[in-house]
Design a protein around this motif. Structure first.
Motif, mmCIF file in Angstrom:
data_model
loop_
_atom_site.group_PDB
_atom_site.id
_atom_site.type_symbol
_atom_site.label_atom_id
_atom_site.label_comp_id
_atom_site.label_asym_id
_atom_site.label_seq_id
_atom_site.Cartn_x
_atom_site.Cartn_y
_atom_site.Cartn_z
ATOM 1 N N TYR A 46 0.817 -1.216 0.000
ATOM 2 C CA TYR A 46 0.000 0.000 0.000
ATOM 3 C C TYR A 46 0.853 1.269 0.000
ATOM 4 O O TYR A 46 0.450 2.292 -0.550
ATOM 5 C CB TYR A 46 -0.957 0.007 1.194
ATOM 6 N N PHE A 47 2.049 1.231 0.606
ATOM 7 C CA PHE A 47 2.871 2.439 0.626
ATOM 8 C C PHE A 47 3.439 2.726 -0.758
ATOM 9 O O PHE A 47 3.519 3.883 -1.183
ATOM 10 C CB PHE A 47 4.001 2.307 1.649
ATOM 11 N N GLU A 48 3.830 1.670 -1.478
ATOM 12 C CA GLU A 48 4.290 1.861 -2.837
ATOM 13 C C GLU A 48 3.161 2.427 -3.708
ATOM 14 O O GLU A 48 3.397 3.262 -4.582
ATOM 15 C CB GLU A 48 4.799 0.541 -3.420
ATOM 16 N N VAL A 49 1.937 1.966 -3.474
ATOM 17 C CA VAL A 49 0.787 2.515 -4.196
ATOM 18 C C VAL A 49 0.599 3.994 -3.849
ATOM 19 O O VAL A 49 0.398 4.838 -4.720
ATOM 20 C CB VAL A 49 -0.488 1.717 -3.866
ATOM 21 N N LEU A 50 0.679 4.303 -2.560
ATOM 22 C CA LEU A 50 0.514 5.684 -2.100
ATOM 23 C C LEU A 50 1.492 6.641 -2.771
ATOM 24 O O LEU A 50 1.150 7.792 -3.078
ATOM 25 C CB LEU A 50 0.720 5.751 -0.591
ATOM 26 N N THR A 51 2.697 6.177 -3.010
ATOM 27 C CA THR A 51 3.753 7.065 -3.496
ATOM 28 C C THR A 51 4.078 6.870 -4.977
ATOM 29 O O THR A 51 5.043 7.441 -5.475
ATOM 30 C CB THR A 51 5.039 6.874 -2.666
ATOM 31 N N ASP A 52 3.277 6.083 -5.695
ATOM 32 C CA ASP A 52 3.471 5.880 -7.129
ATOM 33 C C ASP A 52 2.952 7.115 -7.873
ATOM 34 O O ASP A 52 1.760 7.433 -7.813
ATOM 35 C CB ASP A 52 2.696 4.637 -7.573
ATOM 36 N N PRO A 53 3.822 7.826 -8.604
ATOM 37 C CA PRO A 53 3.372 9.021 -9.328
ATOM 38 C C PRO A 53 2.296 8.744 -10.370
ATOM 39 O O PRO A 53 1.589 9.664 -10.795
ATOM 40 C CB PRO A 53 4.653 9.528 -9.999
ATOM 41 N N SER A 54 2.145 7.488 -10.790
ATOM 42 C CA SER A 54 1.136 7.158 -11.791
ATOM 43 C C SER A 54 -0.285 7.333 -11.276
ATOM 44 O O SER A 54 -1.240 7.301 -12.066
ATOM 45 C CB SER A 54 1.320 5.718 -12.284
ATOM 46 N N TYR A 55 -0.444 7.498 -9.963
ATOM 47 C CA TYR A 55 -1.779 7.701 -9.399
ATOM 48 C C TYR A 55 -2.157 9.175 -9.311
ATOM 49 O O TYR A 55 -3.144 9.521 -8.653
ATOM 50 C CB TYR A 55 -1.882 7.055 -8.015
ATOM 51 N N ALA A 56 -1.415 10.038 -9.965
ATOM 52 C CA ALA A 56 -1.760 11.455 -9.962
ATOM 53 C C ALA A 56 -3.188 11.641 -10.461
ATOM 54 O O ALA A 56 -3.602 11.045 -11.457
ATOM 55 C CB ALA A 56 -0.792 12.237 -10.852
ATOM 56 N N GLY A 57 -3.946 12.453 -9.734
ATOM 57 C CA GLY A 57 -5.319 12.763 -10.138
ATOM 58 C C GLY A 57 -6.338 11.723 -9.755
ATOM 59 O O GLY A 57 -7.496 11.820 -10.181
ATOM 60 N N GLN A 58 -5.965 10.733 -8.924
ATOM 61 C CA GLN A 58 -6.895 9.647 -8.615
ATOM 62 C C GLN A 58 -7.125 9.479 -7.115
ATOM 63 O O GLN A 58 -6.273 9.805 -6.285
ATOM 64 C CB GLN A 58 -6.376 8.338 -9.210
ATOM 65 N N ILE A 59 -8.311 8.962 -6.792
ATOM 66 C CA ILE A 59 -8.668 8.532 -5.442
ATOM 67 C C ILE A 59 -8.644 7.013 -5.474
ATOM 68 O O ILE A 59 -9.425 6.389 -6.191
ATOM 69 C CB ILE A 59 -10.052 9.061 -5.035
#
Length: 447
Positions: A46-59
C-alpha cells in the motif's frame, strides 16, 4: 471510538459522479479532494501505491480489507527523488485513499510510522469504514468515474457542484506535474542501503549500459531494476527533445510509467517518433503507450483499468503466464497498428471482430501487423482477464514495450526478465526476448 486504537476520528464522505454515496470515518488529513475513483487489488504494497506518481489525479480504493498493519518505512517510497529535481518532492501524487479498515498500530521491525500519520503529514484525505466490496463492484459495473471525498463538507448538493467543477482525467496532461524538471543521474550508488538485506549485489559490467530514461512519473523501483541489470541512467524530463538525447550517444532509451491520458502527452510521443530506429528503446506502461502513439495507434480508456499485483499476462513468445503488477486506465487498440501479415500470423488475415486478443492465446500465435511508420510490429503479451494488449515488439527496429511494471514495487517478480531483455537488445542480440522467465524471476534476490 476515542478509547480504541481508532482514536477520536471524525466522519468522512465519498460521493461518486453518478450520485452514489458512501459514508465512513476520516483516516488521514482533513479536507476535500476530487479525482477519478479507481481500485487496486494488491494484498500488500500500500505504501508503494501511495507514493506511485502514476496515481496522480486519482482517489485509490484498496480492495484488501485491512491496510496499514505493517506500517511504513520511508525507504520504500516510489516517488523518484526529493530536493530540487522534482516539482513536488516527496509528496504523493494521488488525491485520496479509500479503505475498509485502517490499522493505526502497525507491527513490523522496519516500520517508522503508521499510514494515518503519513496521510496526515502529506495532506492526503483518507476515508475508512467504507464497504469497499460494494464500491469496487459498483466501479466494475459502471466504470471508474470521478468522485469527491471530504471530511469537512457533507451537503450532497455542495459536493456535487464541486465535483462538477473539478478537472477531468481525460485530456489532462498529468505527466508534467510529476516529471523531473532537469536531468540527473541514477547509478548503483543510489541504490538504498535499507534494501540490501533482500538483494544480492547488482550486476557489474566493465562498461555499464548508458541509458537515457524519460521521467514521465517514474517509480524509483523501476530505476533500481534498470541499475541492477547493469545500466547507468541519465533521467530526463518528459519533454526532452530527441536531438538532445541522441547527442549523448546512449546505448538505449527507456520510457517510464506515468499518470493520466496518454493522448495528452504529445510532447513525449513526438520525441519517441524521432528516436525509434536510431537507438534501442524499451517502454513500460505509459512508455508502452508512447511507442504505440508514435506508431499512429489508437489508445482507448478501459472501463475500470488494471491496478494491482495479480494481473495474469500470457507471453505469446514463451507460452508462459506471468503474474504482473499493473497500474493504468488506458490501453492500446492493437488492430489500429495496422493490417495483419497472414504469413507471420498463422495464416490469419483479419483481426478478431470482438477485439479480444485471447484469440491469439488460444491459438498459440504471436501475430504481426504491418505498420505504416515502423514496419512489422508483433503482439507479444496479452492480458488473460480481458484480452487487452500488454506488449509489442518492433521487428524492423530495436524496440519493445509492455503495459505493466516489471520491478515488483509492489507485486511479483515474474516480469523481472524484461530488464535483462533490454540489456540483450542493447547488445544487439536478435532473439533478446527469448528468456526462461521461470529461472529469471528470482534473479537478484538473496533468499
Amino acid at each position: 471510538m476515542a478509547s480504541t486504537t481508532k482514536g477520536d476520528c471524525g466522519p468522512a464522505i465519498l460521493l461518486l459522479a453518478d450520485g452514489t454515496v458512501f459514508y465512513g470515518r476520516a483516516c488521514g488529513a482533513a479536507g476535500t479532494a476530487t479525482g477519478e475513483v479507481c481500485f487496486n487489488t494488491s494484498l500488500e504494497g500500500y505504501f508503494e501505491v501511495l507514493t506511485d506518481p502514476s496515481y496522480a489525479g486519482q482517489i485509490v480504493t484498496m480492495t484488501y480489507p485491512q491496510i496499514g498493519n505493517y506500517g511504513i518505512d520511508p525507504a520504500d517510497v516510489q516517488s523518484a527523488f526529493p530536493g530540487d529535481i522534482h516539482r513536488a518532492p516527496a509528496t504523493p501524487a494521488l488525491r485520496g485513499m479509500v479503505v475498509r479498515d485502517m490499522c493505526r498500530t502497525p507491527s513490523n521491525w522496519r516500520s517508522t510510522l503508521s499510514v494515518p500519520e503519513y496521510l496526515e503529514q502529506q495532506g492526503i484525505v483518507g476515508i475508512e469504514g467504507v464497504d469497499t466490496r460494494a464500491l469496487v463492484q459498483h466501479l466494475r459495473d459502471h466504470g471508474a468515474q470521478m468522485g469527491i471525498v471530504s471530511t469537512e463538507e457533507f451537503d450532497l448538493a455542495v459536493l456535487a457542484d464541486k465535483l462538477a467543477a473539478a478537472p477531468q482525467l481525460v485530456g489532462e496532461n498529468l505527466v508534467q506535474t510529476v516529471s523531473c524538471f532537469k536531468p540527473h543521474s541514477f547509478t548503483a550508488d543510489d541504490l538504498p542501503a535499507e534494501h540490501e538485506f533482500a538483494f544480492s549485489a547488482c550486476a557489474t559490467r566493465r562498461a555499464p549500459y548508458r541509458v537515457v530514461a524519460y521521467d514521465c512519473g517514474v517509480k524509483r523501483g523501476i530505476l533500481e531494476g534498470l541499475v541492477r541489470a547493469g545500466c547507468s541512467l541519465t533521467v530526463v524530463p518528459w519533454n526532452t527533445p530527441a536531438s538532445e538525447v541522441l547527442s549523448v550517444n546512449p546505448d538505449g532509451v527507456f520510457l517510464s510509467n506515468g499518470p493520466g491520458d496518454p493522448d495528452a502527452v504529445e510532447e513525449t510521443y513526438a520525441q519517441v517518433q524521432e528516436l525509434l530506429g536510431k537507438v534501442p528503446v524499451f517502454g513500460i506502461c505509459l512508455g508502452h503507450q508512447m511507442i504505440s502513439l508514435a506508431a499512429g495507434a489508437q489508445i482507448e480508456k478501459l472501463k475500470f483499468g488494471h491496478r494491482g499485483g495479480n494481473q495474469p499476462v500470457m507471453n505469446l513468445l514463451t507460452r508462459r503466464v506471468e503474474i504482473t503488477a499493473q497500474n493504468h486506465g488506458f490501453g492500446l487498440v492493437f488492430p489500429s497498428l495496422g493490417a495483419l501479415v497472414p504469413e507471420l500470423s498463422g495464416g490469419v488475415a483479419a483481426h478478431p471482430a470482438n477485439g479480444d486478443l485471447r484469440f491469439w492465446v488460444e491459438r498459440g500465435i504471436a501475430p504481426v501487423v504491418e505498420n505504416e511508420r515502423f514496419g512489422r510490429i508483433r503482439l507479444t503479451h496479452v492480458n488473460l482477464n480481458d484480452g487487452t494488449a500488454e506488449g509489442v515488439q518492433l521487428l524492423d527496429h530495436p524496440a519493445f514495450s509492455v503495459q505493466y511494471h516489471p520491478e515488483a514495487s509492489p507485486g511479483p517478480t515474474d516480469a523481472h526478465y524484461l530488464f535483462t531483455a533490454f540489456t540483450r537488445l542493447m547488445d544487439g542480440e536478435p532473439d533478446y526476448l527469448n528468456i526462461d522467465i521461470a529461472s529469471d524471476r528470482l534473479h537478484g534476490w538473496s533468499f
